[in-house]
Design a protein around this motif. Sequence first.
Motif, PDB file in Angstrom:
ATOM      1  N   VAL A  25      41.155  29.757  36.530  1.00 25.55           N
ATOM      2  CA  VAL A  25      41.122  31.090  37.139  1.00 25.55           C
ATOM      3  C   VAL A  25      42.567  31.563  37.327  1.00 25.55           C
ATOM      4  N   ILE A  26      42.885  32.695  36.728  1.00 23.60           N
ATOM      5  CA  ILE A  26      44.242  33.267  36.825  1.00 23.60           C
ATOM      6  C   ILE A  26      44.181  34.481  37.740  1.00 23.60           C
ATOM      7  N   GLY A  27      44.848  34.381  38.876  1.00 24.34           N
ATOM      8  CA  GLY A  27      44.754  35.411  39.916  1.00 24.34           C
ATOM      9  C   GLY A  27      43.681  34.999  40.896  1.00 24.34           C
ATOM     10  N   VAL A  28      44.115  34.548  42.079  1.00 26.06           N
ATOM     11  CA  VAL A  28      43.137  34.034  43.052  1.00 26.06           C
ATOM     12  C   VAL A  28      43.094  34.946  44.278  1.00 26.06           C
ATOM     13  N   GLY A  29      43.116  36.256  44.018  1.00 27.48           N
ATOM     14  CA  GLY A  29      42.979  37.249  45.084  1.00 27.48           C
ATOM     15  C   GLY A  29      41.510  37.520  45.349  1.00 27.48           C
ATOM     16  N   ALA A  30      41.197  38.778  45.675  1.00 25.26           N
ATOM     17  CA  ALA A  30      39.835  39.125  46.092  1.00 25.26           C
ATOM     18  C   ALA A  30      38.801  38.763  45.027  1.00 25.26           C
ATOM     19  N   ILE A  31      39.009  39.226  43.798  1.00 21.20           N
ATOM     20  CA  ILE A  31      37.969  38.968  42.792  1.00 21.20           C
ATOM     21  C   ILE A  31      38.085  37.546  42.244  1.00 21.20           C
ATOM     22  N   GLY A  32      39.288  36.989  42.254  1.00 20.11           N
ATOM     23  CA  GLY A  32      39.440  35.595  41.815  1.00 20.11           C
ATOM     24  C   GLY A  32      38.592  34.664  42.666  1.00 20.11           C
TER      25      GLY A  32
ATOM     26  N   PHE B 159      48.548  43.060  33.747  1.00 15.94           N
ATOM     27  CA  PHE B 159      48.728  41.716  33.192  1.00 15.94           C
ATOM     28  C   PHE B 159      47.561  41.286  32.299  1.00 15.94           C
ATOM     29  N   HIS B 160      46.541  42.133  32.167  1.00 16.45           N
ATOM     30  CA  HIS B 160      45.384  41.727  31.365  1.00 16.45           C
ATOM     31  C   HIS B 160      45.768  41.549  29.892  1.00 16.45           C
ATOM     32  N   ARG B 161      46.588  42.486  29.358  1.00 15.53           N
ATOM     33  CA  ARG B 161      46.926  42.396  27.936  1.00 15.53           C
ATOM     34  C   ARG B 161      47.671  41.100  27.594  1.00 15.53           C
TER      35      ARG B 161
ATOM     36  N   GLU C  13      38.691  40.644  33.879  1.00 17.53           N
ATOM     37  CA  GLU C  13      38.190  41.623  34.843  1.00 17.53           C
ATOM     38  C   GLU C  13      38.387  43.052  34.328  1.00 17.53           C
ATOM     39  N   LYS C  14      37.615  43.965  34.908  1.00 15.92           N
ATOM     40  CA  LYS C  14      37.738  45.381  34.595  1.00 15.92           C
ATOM     41  C   LYS C  14      38.963  45.960  35.289  1.00 15.92           C
ATOM     42  N   PRO C  15      39.547  47.045  34.780  1.00 16.94           N
ATOM     43  CA  PRO C  15      39.330  47.566  33.446  1.00 16.94           C
ATOM     44  C   PRO C  15      39.865  46.574  32.420  1.00 16.94           C
TER      45      PRO C  15
ATOM     46  N   PHE D   4      32.133  43.668  33.696  1.00 18.85           N
ATOM     47  CA  PHE D   4      31.264  44.784  34.086  1.00 18.85           C
ATOM     48  C   PHE D   4      30.034  44.232  34.810  1.00 18.85           C
ATOM     49  N   CYS D   5      30.282  43.773  36.033  1.00 13.83           N
ATOM     50  CA  CYS D   5      29.270  43.039  36.797  1.00 13.83           C
ATOM     51  C   CYS D   5      28.051  43.887  37.154  1.00 13.83           C
ATOM     52  N   HIS D   6      28.217  45.219  37.236  1.00 18.00           N
ATOM     53  CA  HIS D   6      27.082  46.045  37.692  1.00 18.00           C
ATOM     54  C   HIS D   6      25.914  46.023  36.708  1.00 18.00           C
TER      55      HIS D   6
ATOM     56  N   THR E 179      49.333  48.836  48.381  1.00 12.28           N
ATOM     57  CA  THR E 179      48.881  47.834  47.405  1.00 12.28           C
ATOM     58  C   THR E 179      49.176  48.280  45.972  1.00 12.28           C
ATOM     59  N   TRP E 180      48.980  47.348  45.024  1.00 13.93           N
ATOM     60  CA  TRP E 180      49.183  47.674  43.615  1.00 13.93           C
ATOM     61  C   TRP E 180      48.181  48.701  43.121  1.00 13.93           C
ATOM     62  N   PHE E 181      47.046  48.847  43.820  1.00 11.23           N
ATOM     63  CA  PHE E 181      46.020  49.807  43.386  1.00 11.23           C
ATOM     64  C   PHE E 181      46.580  51.230  43.322  1.00 11.23           C
TER      65      PHE E 181
ATOM     66  N   THR F  31      40.260  54.943  37.621  1.00  8.32           N
ATOM     67  CA  THR F  31      40.428  53.718  36.827  1.00  8.32           C
ATOM     68  C   THR F  31      39.793  52.529  37.533  1.00  8.32           C
ATOM     69  N   ASP F  32      40.054  52.422  38.820  1.00 13.67           N
ATOM     70  CA  ASP F  32      39.617  51.227  39.541  1.00 13.67           C
ATOM     71  C   ASP F  32      38.107  51.181  39.726  1.00 13.67           C
ATOM     72  N   THR F  33      37.539  52.273  40.184  1.00 12.72           N
ATOM     73  CA  THR F  33      36.133  52.267  40.594  1.00 12.72           C
ATOM     74  C   THR F  33      35.235  52.915  39.543  1.00 12.72           C
TER      75      THR F  33
HETATM   76  N1  LIG Z   1      34.333  43.369  39.043  1.00  8.03           N
HETATM   77  C1  LIG Z   1      34.608  43.857  40.239  1.00  8.03           C
HETATM   78  O1  LIG Z   1      33.730  44.332  40.957  1.00  8.03           O
HETATM   79  C2  LIG Z   1      36.036  43.818  40.735  1.00  8.03           C
HETATM   80  C3  LIG Z   1      36.278  43.875  42.111  1.00  8.03           C
HETATM   81  C4  LIG Z   1      37.598  43.818  42.544  1.00  8.03           C
HETATM   82  C5  LIG Z   1      38.636  43.751  41.625  1.00  8.03           C
HETATM   83  N2  LIG Z   1      38.359  43.729  40.293  1.00  8.03           N
HETATM   84  C6  LIG Z   1      39.457  43.670  39.305  1.00  8.03           C
HETATM   85  O2  LIG Z   1      40.059  42.382  39.391  1.00  8.03           O
HETATM   86  C7  LIG Z   1      41.464  42.476  39.184  1.00  8.03           C
HETATM   87  C8  LIG Z   1      42.179  41.932  40.416  1.00  8.03           C
HETATM   88  O3  LIG Z   1      41.792  42.678  41.551  1.00  8.03           O
HETATM   89  P1  LIG Z   1      41.797  42.035  43.035  1.00  8.03           P
HETATM   90  O4  LIG Z   1      41.084  43.000  43.886  1.00  8.03           O
HETATM   91  O5  LIG Z   1      41.362  40.628  42.990  1.00  8.03           O
HETATM   92  O6  LIG Z   1      43.362  42.102  43.360  1.00  8.03           O
HETATM   93  P2  LIG Z   1      44.143  41.203  44.439  1.00  8.03           P
HETATM   94  O7  LIG Z   1      45.434  41.909  44.680  1.00  8.03           O
HETATM   95  O8  LIG Z   1      43.254  40.879  45.591  1.00  8.03           O
HETATM   96  O9  LIG Z   1      44.417  39.831  43.660  1.00  8.03           O
HETATM   97  C9  LIG Z   1      45.212  39.767  42.515  1.00  8.03           C
HETATM   98  C10 LIG Z   1      45.876  38.394  42.479  1.00  8.03           C
HETATM   99  O10 LIG Z   1      46.595  38.274  41.249  1.00  8.03           O
HETATM  100  C11 LIG Z   1      47.855  37.691  41.544  1.00  8.03           C
HETATM  101  N3  LIG Z   1      48.783  38.086  40.472  1.00  8.03           N
HETATM  102  C12 LIG Z   1      49.404  39.260  40.310  1.00  8.03           C
HETATM  103  N4  LIG Z   1      50.102  39.256  39.163  1.00  8.03           N
HETATM  104  C13 LIG Z   1      49.907  38.044  38.591  1.00  8.03           C
HETATM  105  C14 LIG Z   1      50.351  37.439  37.398  1.00  8.03           C
HETATM  106  N5  LIG Z   1      51.129  38.098  36.522  1.00  8.03           N
HETATM  107  N6  LIG Z   1      49.943  36.171  37.128  1.00  8.03           N
HETATM  108  C15 LIG Z   1      49.141  35.497  37.987  1.00  8.03           C
HETATM  109  N7  LIG Z   1      48.705  36.035  39.143  1.00  8.03           N
HETATM  110  C16 LIG Z   1      49.078  37.280  39.436  1.00  8.03           C
HETATM  111  C17 LIG Z   1      48.243  38.210  42.911  1.00  8.03           C
HETATM  112  O11 LIG Z   1      49.207  37.378  43.542  1.00  8.03           O
HETATM  113  C18 LIG Z   1      46.876  38.179  43.609  1.00  8.03           C
HETATM  114  O12 LIG Z   1      46.623  36.933  44.241  1.00  8.03           O
HETATM  115  C19 LIG Z   1      41.738  43.945  38.885  1.00  8.03           C
HETATM  116  O13 LIG Z   1      41.704  44.180  37.499  1.00  8.03           O
HETATM  117  C20 LIG Z   1      40.572  44.649  39.566  1.00  8.03           C
HETATM  118  O14 LIG Z   1      40.283  45.920  39.000  1.00  8.03           O
HETATM  119  C21 LIG Z   1      37.086  43.736  39.836  1.00  8.03           C
END
Ligand SMILES: NC(=O)c1ccc[n+]([C@@H]2O[C@H](COP(=O)([O-])OP(=O)(O)OC[C@H]3O[C@@H](n4cnc5c(N)ncnc54)[C@H](O)[C@@H]3O)[C@@H](O)[C@H]2O)c1
Length: 328
Positions: free
Chosen positions: A14-21, A81-83, A99-101, A127-129, A167-169, A181-183
């Motif tokens: 798992v890359i990115g362990v924030g909210a969606i991670g 960072f997705h690309r 993750e989206k987008p 696209f979880c919905h 935030t980055w949003f 873009t986000d929602t």
């Molecule tokens: N499917 C959904 O319903 C849903 C919900 C929320 C977010 N998302 C998507 O998920 C992605 C992340 O959103 P979030 O809400 O979790 O954001 P977030 O800010 O809560 O978490 C992002 C995490 O990524 C880390 N990060 C940033 N740049 C990085 C990098 N280059 N390498 C590694 N880690 C890095 C940050 O430190 C942070 O922990 C976005 O694309 C967002 O649109 C999707």
Amino acid sequence: MTKSITGGTPRVGVIGVGAIGRIHIRAWGANGIVPVAFADANPEALAATVAEHGGTSFANGQDLIASGLVDLVSICTPPHFHRPLALAALDAGVGALCEKPLARTLEDASVIAEAVARTGGFLTVGFCHRFQPQIEALKQMVDSGDLGTVMQFRNRFAGHNPDVERTWFANPDIAGGGVLTDTSVHSIDLFRHLIGEPVRIQALTSTRETDLGPLLSVEDTATLILQTADGTIGTIESSWRTPVGEWTVTVFGTAGTAVVDYDDETLRVKRPGGDWETIDVPPGDRFTREFTNVLAAWRGDEQLRATVADGLAANRILDAAYRSRTDR
Ligand SMILES: NC(=O)c1ccc[n+]([C@@H]2O[C@H](COP(=O)([O-])OP(=O)(O)OC[C@H]3O[C@@H](n4cnc5c(N)ncnc54)[C@H](O)[C@@H]3O)[C@@H](O)[C@H]2O)c1
């Protein structure tokens, strides 16, 4: 370049362990998979994740992908960072749930789609919905003709995103845009999934200073109108500044109207001359169901239900939406 080696049970990172991670970690777990590696740019978030779940930690996603420890990665970073992460995964023969987008820009999304085609790699978009049980039931109603000819679609995903300006949003260089873009990217995907491909696209967006927050560099509120070639019209609304939240999807047909309400997780239908009736839909978690499909596709038992083409199409519609706004 290596084609992803699919089949069996993937070793997941798992890359990115924030909210969606964190939701990905839970949804993998619900499908019997404990991720074995984590990466995050934030050392504290990374340390807390490894303390809770074990596994190997990496300061950046590219190193995780190159480690040889994983077969499939969740890409849960902000969109910018997705690309690079998707390309690194595809080039290493590692599958990706991005993750989206799909990407911050249409150009980035096109590059990812080309890389999938070039490598034959495994990549799906979050696209979880599509996997929300009531949306699945609504799709069956639409596809079976149960609602008659579909005239209109209406979707509002809106609420309050406190302190979004910090935030980055709210940073277009990282996010690509604001609430559209986000929602609304989810809504665009739902329109394509339930109704069809839009051929007409028109957006209006705004950001305003209110009691809830300052002007943003991106839109905090948006309305998008879509129309298919055969005439069905969709209205998509989103906002980060309307604290009375609403999360609904409505389809209006010649034989009835159906509403999915995420607040109480219901699907309700009203027929001409009838009363509202609640359809019995077994409950389920959309993320768990999404990941079940990803794993079934990984094993070759099912098709992916959200493809890179779906991600690219959504980015293309977002791009057209922003241009429709500024071309006026
Ligand atoms: N499917 C959904 O319903 C849903 C919900 C929320 C977010 N998302 C998507 O998920 C992605 C992340 O959103 P979030 O809400 O979790 O954001 P977030 O800010 O809560 O978490 C992002 C995490 O990524 C880390 N990060 C940033 N740049 C990085 C990098 N280059 N390498 C590694 N880690 C890095 C940050 O430190 C942070 O922990 C976005 O694309 C967002 O649109 C999707």
